[in-house]
Design an enzyme around this catalytic site. Structure first.
Site, short mmCIF file in Angstrom:
data_model
loop_
_atom_site.label_atom_id
_atom_site.label_comp_id
_atom_site.label_asym_id
_atom_site.label_seq_id
_atom_site.Cartn_x
_atom_site.Cartn_y
_atom_site.Cartn_z
N ALA A 37 -8.10 12.82 12.44
CA ALA A 37 -7.22 13.91 12.83
C ALA A 37 -5.82 13.39 13.12
O ALA A 37 -4.83 14.06 12.83
CB ALA A 37 -7.78 14.62 14.06
N ASP A 40 -4.09 12.77 9.86
CA ASP A 40 -3.68 14.03 9.26
C ASP A 40 -2.40 14.55 9.92
O ASP A 40 -1.52 15.08 9.28
CB ASP A 40 -4.81 15.05 9.42
CG ASP A 40 -4.73 16.13 8.38
OD1 ASP A 40 -4.29 15.81 7.26
OD2 ASP A 40 -5.08 17.28 8.69
N LYS A 118 -17.83 -8.48 -14.07
CA LYS A 118 -17.18 -7.77 -15.17
C LYS A 118 -17.35 -6.28 -14.92
O LYS A 118 -18.44 -5.74 -15.05
CB LYS A 118 -17.79 -8.17 -16.51
CG LYS A 118 -17.06 -7.54 -17.68
CD LYS A 118 -17.48 -8.16 -19.00
CE LYS A 118 -16.59 -7.70 -20.15
NZ LYS A 118 -16.44 -6.26 -20.25
#
Ligand code: IVH
Length: 677
Positions: A37, A40, A118
């Protein structure tokens, strides 16, 4: 320059650096240091500043990972140096021959090799000019590739700018774009449900996602990048001795590199590395199709040179193909959590890459028709890493007369409700909803699964009994279970019953992301659940949101948003959520005590450096407070510094911190750190 603009510019710079660092910790290191949060909130703050001051937007800003118009075609780009291929080997004798050629070519008795997996993805080249990501291209014919810059910019693990003390003027980073197996399964599941194209394997899914003219489509796909090489113009800042130093250099520049990179000496150690990686292949989060051996010394590499289009100094030692032939005995129809009817192949058991395979997914009726698969056919099956085996094709030449075409049932094989296939969808669905025991069981199993609320011991057999005996109808009922109800079931002794009850009790402490995922909303996988938790910060905000807000969440389009709205529009679902909360299921929401305790970690034992004047406290006061809570204040910035507190008119310490990628905080952030203690 105007004082306020200068202030905003500094704040913007600070935020940008912080977010880039948090992104790196979250996506590359898989070790976030701040609550979602809080991330954000910072991201939105950055977006807001850029909206108000568009002049501050640069292509390197983390806000600029999407946002271009779809292209009409891809243009061509010439690679700085050709993208070569590798010679292949399958057998140990071929590896021995390679090592012998290398030793003879160099006239030495033993050679040091850098060894690495690989990757089974797509080769790309990323061009950085003065540390800024400029162009990204596919391999193409090795000399020119397609310009997929906009798509590559959406991959969060690809740095948009390089923070290092000395950035080379030109650097091409070579590596592979791939999709993790778990993300691939989720994506295909979503595609099965929405009737979109199903990808045969993670490699195809990565390729399909990368070759999109609309970069917004790529942005919604869970792609990853791993670096394995560079091209540079003899820049003194770039390592010149060994390949392994280049890999470390790439890692210091914040590129993801394989954890399995190592250095070995001599042929026996090459083969031992191959064995070790082969044994761990199934546990890797992504598909690999072998390992790569590279002479470690760059001087030795140069002496060996190239033959045709492959280097003499490197070899791909590939794993045997994981395919086998078997008989398709029957096709069963399974009912999923959302009622989707999935045909599953029952196979005559066969060993593929050391694992016995008895089932293979068939996705849906269209796939079966497209591949013309009939019951009784001889089929080729393939296993790729951890991914569920699939039928590649039918050996038509071996088809007998009594094979049976498959017909999708018109009714749910579990509850008998009508099965319908909505126009535009590829799957048939049972219409029984939560009255269908199969859907109910799946919903409960999903709720209790490891990545959801993680109720250990609540397996299929137990859920079957609980639902069949009408003891549990939905996840909320789990929290009313008592010991008596459990011990009355078959094969549940008192000891395991109390273990299960303890696990149920423990599951009450959830996280918002896990809880959202556990609800089993159609099209909401783990990643979307995380994004939703990060964006909304609270369940109530998510439950009361609308289409507009939902589609602002990264990777949430109208289809996913509609599923979420439909889910919360259902009264029954809201009731179950209320009951879950009432039984004590809880999680942290943004900015509560749990979040602060994460920040608490951030001060104790950490090293701070102060630069510039603080407005509300003197430096001495700041030092006293930091030390009181277990932090240290150092006089100069080094790699060991954890935080640099930036005040008015900061000095050269600020620049040093930026170049080393140290976390920068302002006075307000320092205060909130101190207050949280
Ligand atoms: S090095 C000069 N390293 O394999 C050598 N390639 O045949 C250039 N690949 O499509 C390649 N993992 O994308 C190298 N660890 C690795 C690799 C790798 C996968 C792919 C590469 C290329 C193909 C070469």
């Amino acid at each position: 320059m105007n004082q306020t603009i200068e202030n905003v510019r500094r704040q913007h710079d600070l935020l940008r650096q912080q977010i880039v660092l948090y992104n790196y910790q979250y996506y590359v290191l898989d070790a976030p240091t701040i609550p979602d949060a809080e991330y954000d909130r910072l991201f939105r703050k950055l977006q807001y500043i850029e909206q108000e001051y568009p002049a501050l937007v640069t292509p390197e800003s983390p806000t600029q990972r999407i946002g271009a118009e779809p292209l009409k075609t891809f243009s061509q780009v010439a690679h700085e140096a050709p993208m070569l291929s590798l010679a292949n080997a399958f057998e140990p004798v071929e590896v021995e021959a390679f090592d012998r050629r290398v030793r003879e070519g160099l006239a030495v008795s033993a050679v040091e090799y850098a060894v690495e997996p690989k990757f089974d993805g797509l080769a790309v080249s990323l061009r950085y000019e003065n540390g800024v990501f400029k162009t990204g291209a596919t391999r193409g014919d090795g000399y020119t590739g397609e310009d997929i810059t906009l798509n590559l910019r959406t991959i969060k693990t690809i740095p948009l700018s390089l923070s290092s003390e000395h950035v080379p003027a030109l650097l091409e980073v070579r590596g592979e774009v791939l999709m993790f197996s778990a993300d691939f399964i989720r994506l295909n599941k979503q595609h099965v449900e929405t009737g979109k194209k199903i990808f045969a394997n993670p490699r195809n899914a990565a390729a399909g996602s990368l070759r999109q003219l609309d970069s917004a489509v790529t942005a919604a796909r869970p792609l990853k990048f791993f670096a394995y090489g560079i091209v540079s113009n003899d820049d003194p800042n770039v390592p010149h001795d060994t390949h392994s130093a280049i890999i470390q250099y790439l890692s210091r520049l914040h590129f993801p590199v394989a954890r399995e990179c190592a250095v070995v000496k001599g042929c026996a150690e090459l083969l031992a590395y191959y064995q070790e990686i082969a044994a761990r292949r199934g546990q890797l989060p992504y598909d690999i199709d072998g390992v790569v051996y590279k002479v470690n010394s760059l001087a030795q590499q140069a002496r060996l040179g190239y033959v045709a289009r492959a280097p003499r100094f490197a070899l791909a030692h590939k794993f045997p193909a994981q395919e086998a032939i078997t008989k398709l005995q029957d096709i069963h129809v399974q009912v999923g959590r959302t009622g989707a009817l999935t045909p599953v192949a029952r196979l005559e058991p066969v060993l593929v890459g050391g694992v016995t395979v008895t089932n293979a997914t068939l996705h849906n009726a269209d796939e079966i028709n497209r591949k013309d698969i009939r019951i009784g056919d001889t089929v080729i099956i393939r296993r790729a890493g951890d991914v569920i085996p699939e039928i590649v094709s039918v050996v038509v030449a071996q088809r007998s007369e009594n094979t049976q075409p498959f017909v999708m049932p018109q009714h749910c094989p579990v509850c008998g409700a009508k099965a319908v296939r909505t126009a535009g969808e590829a799957v048939s669905r049972c219409t029984g909803g939560l009255f269908c025991p199969a859907q109910r069981k799946q919903a409960i199993l999903h709720f209790a699964s490891r990545r959801a609320l993680d109720i250990e011991g609540l397996g299929e057999k137990l859920v079957d009994q609980l639902v069949d005996n009408a003891i549990v109808r939905n996840p909320a009922d789990l929290y009313r279970l008592g010991i008596l109800a459990l011990v009355n079931l078959e094969r549940i002794a008192e000891k395991s019953a109390s273990k299960i009850l303890a696990a149920i009790e423990k599951s009450k402490q959830a996280t918002l992301a896990r809880f959202i995922y556990a609800l089993g909303i159609r099209n909401v996988g783990e990643v979307t659940a995380k994004d939703l938790a990060r964006h909304f910060g609270s369940l109530d905000r998510l439950m009361d949101t609308d289409m507009e807000n939902l589609t602002q969440v990264p990777a949430v389009g109208p289809v996913v948003a509609q599923s979420i709205l439909d889910f919360f529009a259902e009264k029954h679902n809201r009731e179950v959520i209320e009951r879950l909360r009432a039984s004590g299921v809880r999680w942290e929401e943004s900015a509560n005590a749990a979040d602060r305790s994460a920040e608490n970690h951030a001060i104790n034992g950490k090293i701070f450096v102060l630069t510039g004047a603080l407005s509300e406290m003197t430096r001495e006061e700041a030092r006293g407070k930091i030390e009181m809570y277990g932090g240290k204040v150092a006089g100069s910035v080094s790699r060991k510094t954890d935080y640099v507190v930036v005040g008015e008119d900061p000095g050269s310490k600020y620049e040093k911190a930026v170049s080393l990628g140290i976390m920068l905080i302002d006075e307000d952030q320092l205060k909130s750190l101190l207050q949280s203690v």
